[in-house]
Write a protein that holds these residues in place. Structure first.
Motif, mmCIF file in Angstrom:
data_model
loop_
_atom_site.group_PDB
_atom_site.id
_atom_site.type_symbol
_atom_site.label_atom_id
_atom_site.label_comp_id
_atom_site.label_asym_id
_atom_site.label_seq_id
_atom_site.Cartn_x
_atom_site.Cartn_y
_atom_site.Cartn_z
ATOM 1 N N TYR A 108 -3.770 -53.848 53.540
ATOM 2 C CA TYR A 108 -3.048 -52.817 52.657
ATOM 3 C C TYR A 108 -3.537 -52.309 51.663
ATOM 4 C CZ TYR A 108 0.456 -54.967 55.997
ATOM 5 O OH TYR A 108 0.828 -55.508 57.272
ATOM 6 N N ASN A 109 -4.095 -53.283 50.512
ATOM 7 C CA ASN A 109 -4.720 -52.713 49.389
ATOM 8 C C ASN A 109 -5.817 -51.719 49.606
ATOM 9 O OD1 ASN A 109 -3.026 -54.171 47.431
ATOM 10 N ND2 ASN A 109 -3.893 -56.019 47.852
ATOM 11 N N ILE A 143 -4.467 -50.899 58.310
ATOM 12 C CA ILE A 143 -3.029 -51.305 58.129
ATOM 13 C C ILE A 143 -2.580 -51.980 59.397
ATOM 14 C CG2 ILE A 143 -0.527 -50.342 57.828
ATOM 15 C CD1 ILE A 143 -1.811 -48.367 56.005
ATOM 16 N N GLU A 144 -2.624 -51.285 60.488
ATOM 17 C CA GLU A 144 -2.014 -51.854 61.744
ATOM 18 C C GLU A 144 -2.742 -53.195 62.248
ATOM 19 O OE1 GLU A 144 -1.619 -48.742 64.540
ATOM 20 O OE2 GLU A 144 -0.081 -47.690 63.320
ATOM 21 N N PHE A 150 -8.424 -46.608 50.120
ATOM 22 C CA PHE A 150 -9.017 -45.800 50.820
ATOM 23 C C PHE A 150 -8.726 -44.292 50.958
ATOM 24 C CE2 PHE A 150 -9.845 -43.352 54.904
ATOM 25 C CZ PHE A 150 -11.170 -43.596 54.986
ATOM 26 N N ILE A 151 -7.265 -44.437 51.096
ATOM 27 C CA ILE A 151 -6.478 -43.087 50.999
ATOM 28 C C ILE A 151 -6.640 -42.407 49.606
ATOM 29 C CG2 ILE A 151 -4.231 -42.056 50.674
ATOM 30 C CD1 ILE A 151 -3.224 -44.197 52.692
ATOM 31 N N TRP A 152 -6.662 -43.252 48.484
ATOM 32 C CA TRP A 152 -6.991 -42.591 46.978
ATOM 33 C C TRP A 152 -8.512 -42.019 46.835
ATOM 34 C CZ3 TRP A 152 -3.359 -45.549 43.147
ATOM 35 C CH2 TRP A 152 -3.183 -44.828 42.334
ATOM 36 N N LEU A 194 3.151 -49.340 52.796
ATOM 37 C CA LEU A 194 1.949 -49.458 51.694
ATOM 38 C C LEU A 194 3.044 -49.807 50.601
ATOM 39 C CD1 LEU A 194 -0.211 -46.609 52.001
ATOM 40 C CD2 LEU A 194 -0.652 -48.783 51.917
ATOM 41 N N ILE A 195 4.215 -49.356 50.262
ATOM 42 C CA ILE A 195 5.216 -49.486 49.400
ATOM 43 C C ILE A 195 5.791 -50.932 49.453
ATOM 44 C CG2 ILE A 195 7.273 -48.936 48.224
ATOM 45 C CD1 ILE A 195 6.796 -45.961 48.924
#
Length: 992
Positions: A527-528, A521-522, A533-535, A553-554
């Motif tokens: 972002y996708n 992200i940074e 990855f978080i998912w 993310l939103i």
């Protein structure tokens, strides 16, 4: 001598003089010594000298003669001996003499036990004696050997015969002899190789022309000898290396080694050899004098005629090709033996020389002086030096090469010494010389040996970045096995250098999931990929990462991020599992690394990062032959696995949707579908959703847009009414609704709350306060039947302003006046007073009302007059009836009994109310049968009791003034109420 040999002086040569006078006199007489000693052997910490007179002398430390005995008394010389190491057994061979049943020169083998003493002659105990038969031909013995258990002996003769003697010589249980080899070439050496594991004994035989081997026991026994080498050796030039079992043969050109498999690699060392011996890693060689005409001119000039009798003694190290010691000997060498920890040489003139090996450090110092560091390493390894000490040599060698400017080789040596070298010493040198490639090599090795600190990792990554060598950087961070560097430092340096993929790979590989998300992200702004990855993470790990970057993310992935929030907070979150399915497209071959560099760092991140629940078996099958499928070459089938976890409260996610009302509304509406929500959570969600609906309605868009969202907000407030009474209702607090509605100018919300709270008058007042005439009229129509007092308030409002009255219209005013009139809500005078407060309402507007009221009053007066007249007439009639009863006779004309209905028969009872009864049908209230005291008329008794009860009640109420007051305050017509209470006698004085 080969040019590759290097000469050193690794041994200290010391002449030995016996301290004992007897021993000294024995060794100091050269002529006597040379004529006395026929053979020499050593073993078990003793030296054994065999004499020509058959005597054996045992020499101890300091070369003191400890003991001597006569082994043969028939004039035989002790030509060969063998002492079995670690035992008291001594084997001797005597030949040259004659005795009983013996031919002159026939050899005799005897075995002695030195720890036993024959009391008769004082000699050691003789265990056995065997005559060696060689066809009774008097040929001298040229070679002799025996096994350690003395069960097998081999004797070589000068006529080319080899005799093997078998048997138990120690216990004298009998022996057998056999000639195993015969030739025309003299035997120069015999040695045995015993393989105890398989019971195989092989005899190596050397002649002047060849070397052979023959199996004398075990498998292959009885087969003819096999030639190993077509060259032989001289007497004394064949010996066995007892450490390795190899047979060592010295010839003029080299030193050869033989095993059961054949000849091994020789060691070239040119020169004539007279005697050879093995001492540790060294081979001791005695070279005879150079024949006349071949001697060195310098040697002959110096020694003169004595040069023809000078022997050379040399100690060589065959593996290292080192001449460890070399000296000239002015006498023939009789024997070389190892004893008491040193090597000794015994000459024919009785001189004894001891050769003591110098310490390893002294030997290494000699090599250091000549910069022979490679040889020093080899020597240290041969001597079993520990690795740490060897590293000192490597470091010295590296320093030497560095000074010469050979940086590559110097680094090779520094790397070998890496375990015991302070890294800063090496790093500083190569920083100064700008040898960055060498520096990288050293730093990589530091990490391989797990000796690198965070500073070393930083320096290495800086070097990679300076060279822009992405291939090496990837190879470094993807190295297999344990972590060899400081993880945090490596990730930090990769991020600083713009190598975001590599940083993400490191963080993922070592379970730093939060760092992976940070980088994506940074740094990479992927972002996708970050959301995906978080998912893939388990619920406990995914939640902190999701909450940390929720707004980002939103912002960039509104739909997917919102869905992830919904799944997680409703307990439906399932980590994804990627199952790569290879498409028909051919894989793209890569040449290692990311050639595009850091600029394209995120273009193919999904193929670089193995996700937590990725099917690694499938991935492995798709990454052969250095190929890497790209995103376009595979389709990812998203699967999911269920993992139990406790969903957090939806409130914890509210702050994540700041500035994203649409996504927030989707989240809230989805959460409401969760049946597991508590009442508290539902209240929070309803309240927040109500606020968001109002927020959306205030957006500067069309009226339809506003009405749409206000309708949604209104539906939330009305939702409770549609729920069954038995179902728990998540209420939105009225205070919240009122506050939010006020802030958003949502009047319907305020109205609904007031409706639910029964504050109908407040609803109407809110419309009138806002000068909303239409709203006020609607509220009046809706709430007026329930709250009649709204009509007087409406009258005041409608007549408060001409504009309001015009907006409402005269018909509405007339309707209000009509409801006031029908409900009796105001007296006409009050209506007039209300309308007269201002000049808004005209007389014409209220004329119908007043006319109606006047007509109603007139009719009411007429009715009242009629009632008064009626009451007066009835009163006068009652009074006349009472007077008649008191003064006039009564006529009874009834013919039937009022009780039983039968005809009247005497006795009959008549009442003044004109009712007649049989006497028997009446209840007697008095005494006996004939008593005339009877009760009231049975027919009129009920009405009379009621009248009496009413009278009594009026009398009691006349004293309860609070009842009168309460009735008066609750009355719509107080004058009428007073009149009623006056009629009940309340106003009478003294209870009259």
């Amino acid at each position: 001598m080969a040019l590759t040999w290097r000469s050193f002086d690794f041994f200290e040569s010391t002449p030995i003089t016996p301290s004992d006078p007897t021993s000294r006199s024995f060794f100091d007489n050269p002529s006597h010594f040379s004529q006395s000693i026929a053979s020499v052997c050593s073993g078990s910490e003793s030296l054994f000298l065999g004499g020509f007179d058959g005597t054996v002398r045992i020499i101890g430390p300091n070369f003191k003669i400890l003991r001597e005995f006569t082994a043969y008394d028939n004039g035989s010389s002790v030509t060969h001996m063998r002492q079995v190491e670690g035992t008291s057994l001594l084997v001797t061979i005597g030949e040259g003499g004659a005795g009983e049943d013996l031919e002159p020169g026939q050899p005799v083998v005897r075995v002695w036990s030195l720890d036993k003493v024959n009391k008769k002659d004082g000699n050691p105990g003789l265990l056995s004696s065997v005559v060696v038969n060689n066809g009774k031909r008097p040929f001298p013995i040229s070679a002799f050997t025996a096994t350690d258990d003395l069960t097998q002996l081999a004797v070589g003769f000068a006529n080319g015969a080899v005799v093997v003697v078998r048997g138990d010589l120690v216990h004298d249980l009998g022996t057998k002899q056999r000639v195993i080899y015969e030739s025309d070439e003299p035997i120069t050496g015999v040695e045995m190789h015993v393989d105890g594991g398989v019971g195989l004994t092989t005899l190596f035989v050397a002649t002047t022309a060849r070397v052979l081997k023959v199996v004398i026991s075990g498998k292959g026994h009885g087969q003819p000898p096999k030639t190993v080498e077509d060259e032989g050796c001289g007497v004394g030039c064949m010996v066995v290396d007892r450490r390795t079992g190899e047979i060592v043969v010295a010839r003029e050109d080299a030193v050869y080694y033989y095993t059961l498999e054949g000849r091994g690699p020789p060691t070239a060392y040119e020169g004539a050899k007279k005697l050879v011996a093995v001492y540790g890693d060294y081979v001791a060689v005695v070279s005879p004098p150079t024949p006349a005409g071949e001697a060195d001119t310098t040697r002959r000039r110096f020694w003169g005629g004595a040069a023809d009798s000078i022997y050379t003694f040399t100690l060589i190290h065959p593996e290292l090709r080192i001449i460890a010691h070399s000296e000239t000997v002015l006498a023939d060498v009789k024997h070389i033996f190892a004893l008491w920890g040193d090597l000794y040489m015994l000459t024919l003139d009785g001189k004894i020389f001891r050769y003591h090996e110098k310490t390893l450090q002294q030997r290494l110092d000699m090599l250091y002086q000549r910069n022979l560091y490679t040889l020093a390493v080899d020597l240290a390894q041969k001597c079993g030096m520990d690795a740490q000490q060897q590293n000192i040599i490597y470091r010295k060698y590296g320093d030497y090469l560095y000074q010469k400017g050979n940086y590559d080789e110097a680094m090779t040596q520094y790397i070998k010494a890496i375990d015991s070298t302070e890294p800063s010493q090496v790093i500083r040198k190569f920083l100064d010389t700008q040898r960055i490639h060498n520096l990288i090599e050293y730093l990589e090795e530091l990490h391989e040996h797990h000796r690198a600190t965070s500073d070393h990792t930083t320096l290495l990554l800086n070097c990679y970045a300076k060279l822009k060598d992405i291939d090496k950087l990837e190879k470094f961070i993807k190295s297999e096995g344990d972590l060899k560097f400081d993880l945090d430092t490596a990730i930090s340096m990769c991020r600083q250098g713009g190598y975001y993929e590599q940083a993400a790979y490191l963080a993922k590989k070592h379970g730093e999931h939060d760092l992976v998300v940070d980088i994506l992200i940074e740094d990479s702004h992927a972002y996708n990929e970050a959301l995906d990855f978080i998912w893939h993470l388990d619920p406990e790990t995914a939640h902190p990462c999701l909450m940390k970057y929720a707004r980002v993310l939103i912002e960039h992935c509104p739909s997917d991020a919102t869905q992830l929030f919904i799944d997680y907070h409703t307990g439906k979150y399932k980590p994804r599992v990627d199952a790569p399915i290879t498409a028909e497209a051919a894989p793209v071959t890569t040449n290692g690394g990311f050639a595009a560099g850091a600029a394209n760092a995120v273009s193919n991140l999904s193929s670089l990062l193995p996700l937590p629940y990725m099917n690694t078996a499938v991935l492995a099958s798709n990454n052969n032959a250095n190929t890497k499928p790209t995103v376009g070459d595979m389709s990812i089938k998203q699967e999911a696995i269920a993992i139990k976890y406790t969903p957090p409260k939806p409130r914890t996610a509210f702050s994540s949707f700041i500035d994203h009302p649409d996504e927030f509304i989707v989240f809230l509406e989805a959460c409401l579908q969760d049946d597991a929500l508590s009442k508290e959570d539902k209240t929070d969600i309803y309240t927040t959703l109500f606020e968001m609906y109002l927020h959306k309605s205030n957006e500067k868009k069309s009226d339809a847009h506003r009405e749409k969202w206000e309708a949604k907000a209104k539906s939330l407030i009305e939702a409770d009414k549609s729920l069954p009474a038995t179902q728990e209702k998540p209420q939105i607090e009225n205070s919240n609704v009122l506050l939010l509605s006020h802030l958003s100018n949502f009047r319907d919300g305020t109205t609904l709350v007031k409706e639910q709270s029964g504050l109908l008058f407040d609803i109407f007042r809110s419309y009138t306060s806002a000068k909303d005439t239409k709203g006020a009229i609607k509220a009046l129509a809706k709430y007026g039947p329930e709250e009649p007092q709204l009509y007087p308030a409406a009258l005041s409002y409608l007549t408060s302003d001409a504009k309001i009255l015009d907006e409402a219209g005269p018909d509405e005013l007339a309707a209000v006046l009509d409801r006031i009139d029908k409900g009796g809500l105001m007296a006409p005078l009050q209506v007039v007073q209300t309308l007269s407060k201002n000049s808004v309402a005209s007389m014409g507007m209220i004329k119908p009302y007043l006319a109606k009221r006047i007509e109603a009053e007139r009719l009411d007066i007429q009715e009242n007059k009629r009632v008064v007249s009626q009451f007066r007439t009835e009163t006068m009639a009652r009074r006349q009836e009472i007077a008649d009863l008191g003064g006039k006779p009564a006529v009874f004309q009834a013919t039937r009994c009022g009780q039983c209905g039968g005809g009247l028969e005497l006795p009959v009872v008549h009442f003044l109310c004109k009712h007649s009864f049989h006497r028997r049908c009446l209840r007697v209230t008095g005494g006996g049968e004939g008593d005339d005291n009877v009760g009231e008329c049975p027919i009129c008794v009920v009405d009379n009791a009621t009248i009496r009860a009413l009278k009594k009640s009026q009398e009691e109420n006349s004293e309860r003034h609070e009842l009168f007051r309460a009735d008066l305050e609750g009355s719509e017509d107080r004058f009428k109420t007073v009149a009623e209470w006056f009629g009940r006698g309340v106003m009478g004085a003294g209870g009259e």
